[in-house]
Design a protein around this motif. Structure first.
Motif, short mmCIF file in Angstrom:
data_model
loop_
_atom_site.label_atom_id
_atom_site.label_comp_id
_atom_site.label_asym_id
_atom_site.label_seq_id
_atom_site.Cartn_x
_atom_site.Cartn_y
_atom_site.Cartn_z
N LEU A 21 21.01 10.88 89.72
CA LEU A 21 21.81 10.39 90.91
C LEU A 21 23.12 10.28 91.19
N ARG A 22 23.15 10.48 92.12
CA ARG A 22 25.05 10.43 91.85
C ARG A 22 25.77 9.95 92.35
N GLN A 23 26.76 8.85 91.85
CA GLN A 23 27.54 7.80 92.03
C GLN A 23 28.93 8.18 91.57
N GLY A 24 29.25 7.27 92.33
CA GLY A 24 31.46 8.01 91.98
C GLY A 24 31.55 9.36 91.89
N GLY A 25 31.30 10.08 92.62
CA GLY A 25 31.58 10.90 92.23
C GLY A 25 31.47 12.09 90.95
N ARG A 26 30.10 11.49 90.29
CA ARG A 26 29.88 12.10 89.28
C ARG A 26 28.20 11.72 89.31
N VAL A 27 27.34 12.64 88.64
CA VAL A 27 26.11 12.74 88.61
C VAL A 27 25.50 11.82 87.08
N VAL A 28 24.39 10.57 87.31
CA VAL A 28 24.08 9.79 85.99
C VAL A 28 22.24 9.85 86.47
N GLN A 29 22.16 9.46 85.44
CA GLN A 29 20.49 9.98 85.08
C GLN A 29 20.15 8.53 85.56
N ALA A 30 19.12 8.26 86.39
CA ALA A 30 18.16 7.25 86.64
C ALA A 30 16.66 6.96 86.35
N GLU A 31 16.61 5.71 86.35
CA GLU A 31 15.29 5.36 86.11
C GLU A 31 14.20 4.59 86.54
N VAL A 32 13.87 3.97 87.92
CA VAL A 32 13.41 3.04 88.47
C VAL A 32 12.01 2.38 88.76
N GLU A 33 11.63 1.64 88.55
CA GLU A 33 10.12 1.39 88.12
C GLU A 33 10.29 0.06 88.86
N LEU A 34 9.20 -0.39 90.29
CA LEU A 34 9.10 -0.94 91.23
C LEU A 34 7.72 -1.17 91.55
N THR A 35 7.44 -2.48 91.25
CA THR A 35 6.70 -2.79 92.33
C THR A 35 6.13 -3.70 93.71
N PHE A 36 6.27 -3.29 94.99
CA PHE A 36 5.98 -3.89 95.71
C PHE A 36 4.51 -4.58 96.27
N GLU A 37 5.39 -6.11 96.19
CA GLU A 37 3.57 -7.54 96.67
C GLU A 37 3.79 -7.76 98.09
N ALA A 38 2.52 -7.75 98.94
CA ALA A 38 3.45 -7.87 100.27
C ALA A 38 3.13 -9.46 100.35
N THR A 39 3.52 -9.95 101.50
CA THR A 39 3.80 -10.97 101.70
C THR A 39 3.06 -11.61 103.34
N GLY A 40 2.09 -10.11 103.88
CA GLY A 40 2.43 -10.63 105.07
C GLY A 40 1.27 -9.31 105.41
#
Length: 330
Positions: free
Chosen positions: A115-134
């Motif tokens: 991901l690019r952040q603040g003028g530099r490239v950094v490594q990212a790892e995202v783990e997300l769970t979506f749980e419905a409420t509707g």
């Protein structure tokens, strides 16, 4: 009147078939349909200003589109710099993977890469769970065929016009929920707990045929979720859709026109609009926009700007996304 009656018959005949939840939630591919697109999207917001938007669009005749943009309090925005990537099978491309674990209820979203952040490239790892409420909310439900027929009848009926009508015959549904998980950004782990709304649409989509649109979506403190969308193609429109969802779903039939919101390419800091439901009730929506996630589609054929937003719907505060899009060549 004859032309409008014919348009009404055409709209009714083109209604897409009902799908069961498991089929609806699957990846839809149409290798023989030019411009076909299966798009998975969600945003997450919290009261402290944490914001996340991500999108994966698998396209028939073009590279997949990959979004992952994150805004953490006190930090520069982090985002995927290269949007287009080869489809790597299933619901995956460019390090982003979506997986439905319980159809209509739970999804997993993972991203691993730069991901690019603040003028530099950094490594990212995202783990997300979506749980419905509707529940799942289908945009086609509640839209009167006569409304679309009137818009179609107002246009000249040429061969090109009829060839492009597939653009408006898409399946599009949304669902409110909660988003939880972790973001590892440049070696630092952040725990995320966000209000969320996800979107799944599939059908023909060609960015160069879009002229202008808005898509405002919010989650209010009293539990109400809402979306209002307005779009004008280069061959028809504007068309309006959306919903208010608390105990029951109220389809939105009309909203304030584009000119009342702002000029093409403008993202107002504060403005209001009126929503009218299919039942005739009116609702007042106040929008305040903040930082903006920017997406240039297909090299600049169409520009999308998603503003982190605060809403007040009939006096009840909420948070969400205010999306503006326009054709810069229009």
């Amino acid at each position: 009147m004859i032309k409008q009656a014919l348009a009404w018959v055409m709209v009714k005949a083109r209604k897409h078939p009902e799908l069961d939840v498991e089929a609806l939630e699957s990846l839809h591919l149409a290798p023989d349909t030019p411009g076909f697109n299966d798009s998975l999207y969600l945003y997450g917001r919290s009261a402290d200003g944490t914001s996340l938007v991500t999108r994966l669009a698998i396209r028939t005749d073009a590279p997949a589109e990959v979004w992952m943009s994150v805004l953490l309090p006190g930090e520069p925005m982090a985002f995927v710099e290269q949007m287009h990537h080869p489809h790597t099978g299933g619901m995956a491309a460019g390090g982003l993977r979506w997986e439905v674990t319980v159809p209509g209820r739970q999804w997993q979203v993972r991203y691993q890469g730069p991901l690019r952040q603040g003028g530099r490239v950094v490594q990212a790892e995202v783990e997300l769970t979506f749980e419905a409420t509707g529940p799942l909310v289908d945009f086609s439900q509640g839209i009167k065929p006569s409304t679309t027929a009137k818009a179609l009848a107002a246009e000249p009926w040429t061969r090109s016009f009829f060839e492009q009508l597939g653009e408006i015959r898409t399946t599009h549904y949304e669902q409110a929920g909660r988003l939880a998980g972790t973001l590892v950004l440049d070696g630092t782990t952040h725990e995320l707990e966000l209000s969320s709304l996800r979107d799944h649409s599939f059908g023909r989509r060609r960015w160069r045929s879009w002229d202008r649109h808005i898509w405002f979506s919010g989650l209010c403190e009293d539990g109400t979720a809402f979306t209002v969308a307005r779009i004008r193609y280069d061959f028809v429109g504007p068309l309006t859709a959306g919903f208010l969802m608390k105990q029951d779903r109220e389809p939105i039939a009309r909203c304030s026109p584009f000119d009342a919101i702002g000029a093409r390419g403008e993202i107002p800091e504060r403005f209001s609009m009126t929503l009218t439901t299919a039942a005739g009730t009116t609702h007042a929506l106040l929008i305040e926009t903040g930082e903006v996630f920017a997406f240039d589609m297909d090299g600049g054929d169409y520009l999308i700007r998603e503003a982190v937003a605060r809403f007040t719907l009939d006096g009840v505060p909420g948070v969400g996304i205010a999306e503006f899009g326009w054709n810069p060549h229009g």
